[in-house]
Scaffold this active site. Sequence first.
Site, PDB file in Angstrom:
ATOM      1  N   MET A 102     -31.421  21.915  19.491  1.00 46.61           N
ATOM      2  CA  MET A 102     -31.618  21.550  20.751  1.00 46.61           C
ATOM      3  C   MET A 102     -32.151  22.329  21.728  1.00 46.61           C
ATOM      4  O   MET A 102     -32.072  22.539  22.769  1.00 46.61           O
ATOM      5  CB  MET A 102     -30.323  21.022  21.352  1.00 46.61           C
ATOM      6  CG  MET A 102     -29.874  19.689  20.571  1.00 46.61           C
ATOM      7  SD  MET A 102     -28.806  18.511  21.312  1.00 46.61           S
ATOM      8  CE  MET A 102     -27.434  19.666  21.855  1.00 46.61           C
TER       9      MET A 102
ATOM     10  N   HIS B  40     -30.701  31.117  19.659  1.00 44.03           N
ATOM     11  CA  HIS B  40     -30.062  32.447  19.686  1.00 44.03           C
ATOM     12  C   HIS B  40     -29.849  32.750  18.316  1.00 44.03           C
ATOM     13  O   HIS B  40     -30.541  32.425  17.474  1.00 44.03           O
ATOM     14  CB  HIS B  40     -28.496  32.139  20.507  1.00 44.03           C
ATOM     15  CG  HIS B  40     -27.815  31.049  19.853  1.00 44.03           C
ATOM     16  ND1 HIS B  40     -27.246  30.858  18.618  1.00 44.03           N
ATOM     17  CD2 HIS B  40     -27.397  29.811  20.573  1.00 44.03           C
ATOM     18  CE1 HIS B  40     -26.746  29.947  18.408  1.00 44.03           C
ATOM     19  NE2 HIS B  40     -26.719  29.234  19.335  1.00 44.03           N
TER      20      HIS B  40
ATOM     21  N   GLY C 292     -27.594  32.462  16.136  1.00 42.88           N
ATOM     22  CA  GLY C 292     -27.181  31.615  15.281  1.00 42.88           C
ATOM     23  C   GLY C 292     -28.282  30.573  14.656  1.00 42.88           C
ATOM     24  O   GLY C 292     -28.454  30.514  13.370  1.00 42.88           O
ATOM     25  N   HIS C 293     -29.339  30.215  15.696  1.00 47.76           N
ATOM     26  CA  HIS C 293     -30.387  29.582  14.872  1.00 47.76           C
ATOM     27  C   HIS C 293     -31.370  30.537  14.132  1.00 47.76           C
ATOM     28  O   HIS C 293     -31.928  29.920  13.247  1.00 47.76           O
ATOM     29  CB  HIS C 293     -31.286  29.094  16.325  1.00 47.76           C
ATOM     30  CG  HIS C 293     -30.288  28.271  17.189  1.00 47.76           C
ATOM     31  ND1 HIS C 293     -30.244  28.356  18.523  1.00 47.76           N
ATOM     32  CD2 HIS C 293     -29.973  26.767  16.911  1.00 47.76           C
ATOM     33  CE1 HIS C 293     -29.256  27.390  19.318  1.00 47.76           C
ATOM     34  NE2 HIS C 293     -29.410  26.505  18.182  1.00 47.76           N
TER      35      HIS C 293
ATOM     36  N   LYS D 259     -20.980  26.147  11.793  1.00 46.49           N
ATOM     37  CA  LYS D 259     -20.363  26.346  13.454  1.00 46.49           C
ATOM     38  C   LYS D 259     -19.981  24.985  13.631  1.00 46.49           C
ATOM     39  O   LYS D 259     -18.867  24.484  14.451  1.00 46.49           O
ATOM     40  CB  LYS D 259     -21.262  26.818  14.245  1.00 46.49           C
ATOM     41  CG  LYS D 259     -21.379  26.217  15.460  1.00 46.49           C
ATOM     42  CD  LYS D 259     -20.468  27.187  16.452  1.00 46.49           C
ATOM     43  CE  LYS D 259     -20.439  26.793  17.836  1.00 46.49           C
ATOM     44  NZ  LYS D 259     -20.999  25.596  18.150  1.00 46.49           N
TER      45      LYS D 259
HETATM   46  P1  AMP Z   1     -27.702  23.317  18.497  1.00 47.29           P
HETATM   47  O1  AMP Z   1     -29.241  23.832  19.038  1.00 47.29           O
HETATM   48  O2  AMP Z   1     -26.426  23.798  19.209  1.00 47.29           O
HETATM   49  O3  AMP Z   1     -27.718  21.777  18.302  1.00 47.29           O
HETATM   50  O4  AMP Z   1     -27.664  23.742  17.049  1.00 47.29           O
HETATM   51  C1  AMP Z   1     -28.827  23.407  16.098  1.00 47.29           C
HETATM   52  C2  AMP Z   1     -28.246  24.126  14.771  1.00 47.29           C
HETATM   53  O5  AMP Z   1     -27.672  25.465  14.806  1.00 47.29           O
HETATM   54  C3  AMP Z   1     -27.158  23.278  14.306  1.00 47.29           C
HETATM   55  O6  AMP Z   1     -27.149  23.091  12.779  1.00 47.29           O
HETATM   56  C4  AMP Z   1     -25.884  24.149  14.621  1.00 47.29           C
HETATM   57  O7  AMP Z   1     -24.537  24.172  13.928  1.00 47.29           O
HETATM   58  C5  AMP Z   1     -26.591  25.669  14.278  1.00 47.29           C
HETATM   59  N1  AMP Z   1     -25.704  26.788  15.082  1.00 47.29           N
HETATM   60  C6  AMP Z   1     -25.450  26.651  16.354  1.00 47.29           C
HETATM   61  N2  AMP Z   1     -24.642  27.976  16.498  1.00 47.29           N
HETATM   62  C7  AMP Z   1     -24.541  28.404  15.336  1.00 47.29           C
HETATM   63  C8  AMP Z   1     -24.020  29.519  15.072  1.00 47.29           C
HETATM   64  N3  AMP Z   1     -23.342  30.468  15.879  1.00 47.29           N
HETATM   65  N4  AMP Z   1     -24.002  30.087  13.848  1.00 47.29           N
HETATM   66  C9  AMP Z   1     -24.712  29.427  12.759  1.00 47.29           C
HETATM   67  N5  AMP Z   1     -25.287  28.215  13.227  1.00 47.29           N
HETATM   68  C10 AMP Z   1     -25.414  27.813  14.280  1.00 47.29           C
END
Ligand code: AMP
Length: 285
Positions: free
Chosen positions: A22, A26, A28-29, A147
């Site tokens: 989304m 960061h 994590g991504h 996560k």
């Molecule tokens: P989001 O943009 O928050 O919807 O996350 C997109 C993807 O990044 C999802 O598969 C999340 O699980 C993954 N994600 C978000 N935060 C982390 C993190 N700290 N470590 C690893 N993957 C993450």
Amino acid sequence: MRIVSDIASLAAFADAHLVPTMGALHAGHAALIGAARADAGDGAPVVVSVFVNPAQFNEKADFDAYPRTLETDAAFCERLGVEAIFAPSVEAMYPAGELERGVELPPVATEPGLEDAFRPGHFEGVYRVCRRLFEVTGARRAYFGEKDWQQLQLVRALVEREGLATAIVGVPTVREGDGLALSSRNVHLRGEDRVRARALSRALVEAGRFGDPGEGEAAGLRVLRAGGIEPEYLAVRDDATLGPVRAGGDARVLVAAKVGVTRLIDNAPWPGFALGSGWDGGVLS
Ligand code: AMP
């Protein structure tokens, strides 16, 4: 790197390794993108989708407040060697009829006491957006973070249920030095709330020091409450079904809590979870 917003342009990036996000990217991504790149020796392009999916927000205020940073996200992806960003409009993702398609959530999404109990409709939205993303990209592989553990299990069930060829790859959680799991929502944690948020990962460690699920849950709760946090849930569950722990099966401890106005989730293998060297080992009091 190209930024595409229409589905027709995706044809140039067929058979991709897809990283659905989304935005507000960061580290994590970056771990997901790194995993997709590492697997791309097979010649697959890496595509990062950036779409703040209205269907998965159960609170409009949360959707409105969600950070949107496409320009910096694009620079971030470019540095990481991504071939394309797919940033569709709501209309492209949900053309007429798409929101009327049936969604039958797999049991892993609706196990009592977890996300579904606190975010009604959320996983239906996740199911819709992932099904559509996999269909329009025809991705060979898609990368998801551990996560969001329950989401990862849901997506695995989705590809099986829909008969899709996309292979789902889980990537370990990336944390700050003090244990806090990285999240786009962390930007909303101010001052004291940022400090209190450490209690989530510490509760996971504490829960993992007990071999009995009930004792682990009670221990994790004590840490959260000592940190002034009343969670929505802290639960030890079977790591695949998200139901009760099974004798001999692998388990996970999962937590969700509002810290100030910010809702955070985290999870870890159970029992026996340790944070890295950046953690001082202390419990908030
Ligand atoms: P989001 O943009 O928050 O919807 O996350 C997109 C993807 O990044 C999802 O598969 C999340 O699980 C993954 N994600 C978000 N935060 C982390 C993190 N700290 N470590 C690893 N993957 C993450």
